[in-house]
Design an enzyme around this catalytic site. Structure first.
Site, mmCIF file in Angstrom:
data_model
loop_
_atom_site.group_PDB
_atom_site.id
_atom_site.type_symbol
_atom_site.label_atom_id
_atom_site.label_comp_id
_atom_site.label_asym_id
_atom_site.label_seq_id
_atom_site.Cartn_x
_atom_site.Cartn_y
_atom_site.Cartn_z
ATOM 1 N N LYS A 33 -3.207 102.067 61.606
ATOM 2 C CA LYS A 33 -3.380 101.391 60.305
ATOM 3 C C LYS A 33 -4.658 100.545 60.341
ATOM 4 C CE LYS A 33 -0.459 97.554 61.862
ATOM 5 N NZ LYS A 33 0.927 97.048 61.897
ATOM 6 N N ARG A 129 10.798 89.198 57.450
ATOM 7 C CA ARG A 129 9.640 89.570 56.642
ATOM 8 C C ARG A 129 10.024 90.747 55.747
ATOM 9 N NH1 ARG A 129 4.228 91.828 59.510
ATOM 10 N NH2 ARG A 129 5.729 93.433 60.074
ATOM 11 N N TYR A 251 -27.431 75.049 63.032
ATOM 12 C CA TYR A 251 -26.822 74.366 61.887
ATOM 13 C C TYR A 251 -25.961 73.190 62.341
ATOM 14 C CZ TYR A 251 -28.023 78.133 58.638
ATOM 15 O OH TYR A 251 -28.681 79.034 57.855
ATOM 16 N N MET A 299 -25.039 83.361 60.214
ATOM 17 C CA MET A 299 -24.595 84.581 59.546
ATOM 18 C C MET A 299 -25.039 85.834 60.314
ATOM 19 S SD MET A 299 -25.271 85.807 55.625
ATOM 20 C CE MET A 299 -24.327 84.531 54.833
#
Ligand SMILES: *Cc1c(COP(=O)(O)O)cnc(C)c1O
Length: 354
Positions: A33, A129, A251, A299
């Site tokens: 999957k 679930r 950053y 990024m």
């Protein structure tokens, strides 16, 4: 060309399958999957087609893709169908659908099947679930058993905590499942990767292997040398600079050099699926030697500490694979290896088959 490369070692996939099948015994579904946990569902299924007993995907469209690419082995839809209309394709493509609620059960019973079908009937043994409660399970089973179009019923359940050290929850789920199915015939399936490795009593007619099939140990913090990591993410150092002590990097100026530091710049960032939360001190390997990230993940780029190494521009970097275990990255990033594998993108894909 940007050097970020995602190698998929299909021979390792086959070795892992054989190993897990040996551990579980009987039959084993290869769970493919979510694009085979990011590895490429069609390529992985094709690489396993001659040895796998069957495959499992989440939903109909994932199974259709495999059938259209020549996969003939049984395919189980783990979420079942979302609309009754999908059952016509389940029938036409010879898929095995899970039934985990009353609506799906009614749809299966009312459908005009062209051929006899196999239903995987799911019990909620404690995860809460999906699945029928143990008290409602036998009635659902009997309804299917009386339907002339249903030729086989596989009794299944799923574990909430099989990858955790504490066994109580899993033991309780096994007991609940066995008690509620003791008078019902047919095959059973309860083990995912973690359960088949840690709980021999979960070995039944069918195992369902996902994470371990891709060579990742479900038990972070321990090693299993029998599992071979199928995905290897690598890139290159494409620039470097030398910073003096007490200089910030990247950053947020979140990291300051303690001493003069040679900093390498690597082509890989969070837009490629590398977790941004894996910040300074996350392990990474340069030409086979371990070092660490310093500063935040950008990024498209990240920075690493080259100070103690002799390598520089052009050096090969392994983000995870053979030297860096993906569990190490997941642990520092506060996530699980499943999520990282599913998210890798933008890298050049190379399928290797030895
Ligand atoms: C995804 C899934 C699996 C495979 O789980 P792993 O932990 O990856 O081995 C097995 N069974 C069901 C029902 C699933 O949804």
């Amino acid at each position: 060309m940007r050097p970020l490369t995602c190698e998929i070692r299909l021979h390792y996939l086959r070795e892992n399958y054989q190993y897990l099948k040996g551990v579980h015994g009987n039959k084993l579904l290869a769970v493919v999957k979510a694009n085979a946990y990011g590895h490429g569902a069609v390529q992985c299924a094709q690489a396993l087609e001659d040895i796998a007993d069957g495959f499992a995907v989440a939903f109909l469209e994932e199974a259709e893709e495999l059938r259209h690419h020549g996969i003939c082995k049984p395919i189980v839809l783990l979420e079942g169908v979302f609309q009754a209309a999908e059952l016509a394709k389940v029938d036409a493509l010879d898929l095995w659908t899970v039934v985990h609620n009353q609506m799906q059960l009614d749809d299966v019973l009312q459908h005009h099947w062209q051929k006899p079908t196999t239903i995987w009937l799911k019990m909620d043994s404690g995860m809460h679930r999906a699945g029928f409660f143990p008290s409602h399970y036998a009635a659902a089973y009997q309804a299917l058993a009386q339907c002339p179009s249903v030729s086989n019923i596989v009794k299944m359940s799923h574990f909430a905590c099989a990858d955790e050290a504490e066994p109580d929850m899993t033991e309780m789920q096994i007991e609940t499942f066995d008690l509620a199915t003791q008078n019902l015939g047919g095959e059973t399936s309860i083990a995912n990767s973690a359960a088949m490795l840690a709980y021999p009593k979960t070995h039944r007619d069918w195992g369902r292997a996902g994470l371990a099939l891709y060579g990742v140990n479900p038990f972070s913090g321990s090693l299993n040398p029998a599992l071979k990591p199928v995905m290897r993410l690598s890139s290159k150092v494409f620039a470097e600079r030398i910073l003096q002590a007490h200089e910030p990097i990247g950053y947020g100026a979140s990291f300051y050099t303690e001493h003069a530091t040679r900093v390498g710049l690597v082509a890989c960032g969070y837009a490629d699926g590398y977790p941004r939360r894996a910040a300074s001190n996350t392990p990474i390997a340069v030409n086979g030697q371990r070092t660490r990230l310093i500063g935040r993940i950008s990024m498209d780029m990240m920075t690493l500490d080259l100070t103690s190494l002799h390598d520089n521009i052009g050096a090969e970097v392994e983000l995870f694979g053979d030297i860096i275990n993906i569990n190490e990255i997941a642990d520092v990033a506060g996530t699980i290896p499943y999520e990282i594998l599913c998210n890798i993108k933008r890298a050049q894909r190379v399928y290797v088959h030895q």
